[in-house]
Design an enzyme around this catalytic site. Structure first.
Site, mmCIF file in Angstrom:
data_model
loop_
_atom_site.group_PDB
_atom_site.id
_atom_site.type_symbol
_atom_site.label_atom_id
_atom_site.label_comp_id
_atom_site.label_asym_id
_atom_site.label_seq_id
_atom_site.Cartn_x
_atom_site.Cartn_y
_atom_site.Cartn_z
ATOM 1 C CD GLU A 129 -4.185 25.469 -35.720
ATOM 2 O OE1 GLU A 129 -4.380 25.978 -34.175
ATOM 3 O OE2 GLU A 129 -5.446 24.809 -35.898
ATOM 4 C CG ASP B 219 -4.676 21.228 -40.273
ATOM 5 O OD1 ASP B 219 -4.890 22.372 -39.818
ATOM 6 O OD2 ASP B 219 -4.588 20.945 -39.013
ATOM 7 C CD GLU C 211 -7.693 28.868 -35.820
ATOM 8 O OE1 GLU C 211 -9.078 28.617 -35.655
ATOM 9 O OE2 GLU C 211 -6.426 28.369 -36.134
ATOM 10 C CG HIS D 6 -12.958 21.312 -32.835
ATOM 11 N ND1 HIS D 6 -11.670 20.847 -32.344
ATOM 12 C CD2 HIS D 6 -12.249 22.166 -33.872
ATOM 13 C CE1 HIS D 6 -10.554 21.995 -32.680
ATOM 14 N NE2 HIS D 6 -10.864 21.836 -33.513
#
Length: 391
Positions: free
Chosen positions: A142, A80, A170, A364
């Site tokens: 997540e 996701d 990550e 992000h």
């Protein structure tokens, strides 16, 4: 050993291009991506197991390269991504764009880059004749709850092999992280009773009661700052407590019936996860008695825990730490400021670290990217892993 005939060899960049093309924003299904990965693995003769969510609109995927035995390592990545709405992208976020040594696209660094590296490694792992298993786990949710791995973890040692170590990919710039804070979020609603502000004895002011509770959270936050971080490894060096949203009331001259506020704490790994909720519950009891219901049984306070992501604590010398340090060519671990799924694996008793390509600074963001150099470093990590697990 020769890999099964029929699979198409794809580079990490080619796989990243395909993965980015799936719009797997956290509010949407990831099943199309999971279908693609399952078909890719099947083309190499690698069976995979889907672990769906309760609604059936999302799924995790688990596959094993090498012997179907306990031990080995899980390469864990989520599928996701965060939304693109409201962000000023200079190109289509779901079409990978390569320019100036960077690959741009939503999820390129967080964390489809790692997923692509794990999948690109499949042919080499099959050809190497692994004597220890390398498991691939792709999860969902997540970015919202970190619960997308929970059902798979529950099956380890039952109908799925129990791994000996987990590497969560990550973005750490291929450094090995062995610790991060927990994140627990709450929605608190103060239920008062409306009345004219000239006659406060006829009601209960939800906003003023909420203000008392927020003041208590400030005191708890200050106590956490004073307690500090004994490890000296975190920035900021303490557990944090934060109120992000408050909403309540209808008019200046009406005692507000409702007030809602959203708050969280991010705890150091050694924090007792029950401590802050217990302190807040005691404050709610006091505020209900002394403020909200001082004139009668008018109101109550309700708090709902929305998300609880456990922290990752250092586990010096663990199998996961030793393996990742060796593969990454590092001699020391770091902490990271964000939460991951790693704490869920660790709570299940599986040694876990965080290590993946790219920088969290690009995650992000509009025009999210991973550098081609970081992808190359990740590819070298995977080659070393295959060599270490080969017969």
């Amino acid at each position: 050993m020769t890999a099964p005939v029929g699979g198409t060899r794809l580079t990490p960049l080619e796989l990243l291009e395909r993965l980015v093309a799936f719009d797997t924003e956290s509010s949407k299904s990831n099943l199309a991506l999971i279908d693609f990965v399952a078909e890719y693995l099947d083309s190499w003769g690698v069976p995979s197991i889907r672990v769906p969510n309760a609604e059936g609109n999302k799924a995790a995927l688990f596959a094993t390269l090498g012997p179907m035995t306990d031990g080995g390592v899980v390469l864990s990545g989520h599928t996701d991504v965060v939304p693109v709405t409201g962000q000023a992208w200079t190109s289509d976020p779901f079409r990978l764009r390569v320019a100036d040594g960077r690959a741009y696209g939503r999820g390129a660094v967080d964390m489809k880059g790692f997923d692509a590296l794990a999948l690109a490694m499949v042919p080499a792992a099959l050809e190497a004749g692994l004597t220890r298993p390398i498991h691939i786990l792709l999860s969902y949710d997540e970015e919202t709850t970190c619960l997308g791995v929970a059902d798979t973890i529950a099956r380890f040692g039952a109908d799925l092999p129990r791994p000996g170590a987990v590497i969560v990919g990550e973005p750490t710039e291929m450094q090995v992280a062995d610790a991060h804070k927990s994140v627990v979020t709450y929605n608190t609603t103060v239920h008062g009773h409306a009345a004219h502000s000239a006659k406060p004895g006829l009601g209960a002011n939800a906003v003023m009661a909420a203000a008392d509770l927020i003041a208590e959270l400030n005191r708890i936050a200050d106590a956490m700052v004073a307690r500090g971080d004994a490890s000296g490894r975190f920035d900021p060096p303490n557990t944090t407590v934060h109120v992000g949203v408050i909403e309540g009331g209808t008019a200046r001259n009406i005692l507000p019936k409702l007030c809602t506020f959203l708050w969280e704490f991010r705890g150091l790994p050694d924090l007792d996860m029950a401590e802050i909720p217990a302190l807040f519950a005691a404050a709610c009891e006091r505020v209900t008695r002394e403020r909200l219901n001082r004139y009668g049984e008018f109101g109550h306070i309700a708090t709902v825990e929305e998300v609880s992501v456990p922290g990752l604590g250092p586990d010096p010398g663990s199998e996961a730490e030793r393996l990742a340090l060796r593969l990454a060519g590092r001699n020391a671990t770091i902490t990271v400021p964000y939460a991951t799924e790693a704490g869920r694996f660790q709570r299940a008793g599986i040694p876990t670290v965080v290590c993946g390509p790219g920088s969290i600074d690009q995650a992000h963001q509009p025009d999210e990217f991973i550098t081609l150099d970081e992808l190359a470093r990740g590819e070298a990590f995977m080659r070393r892993l295959v060599a270490a697990f080969a017969g």
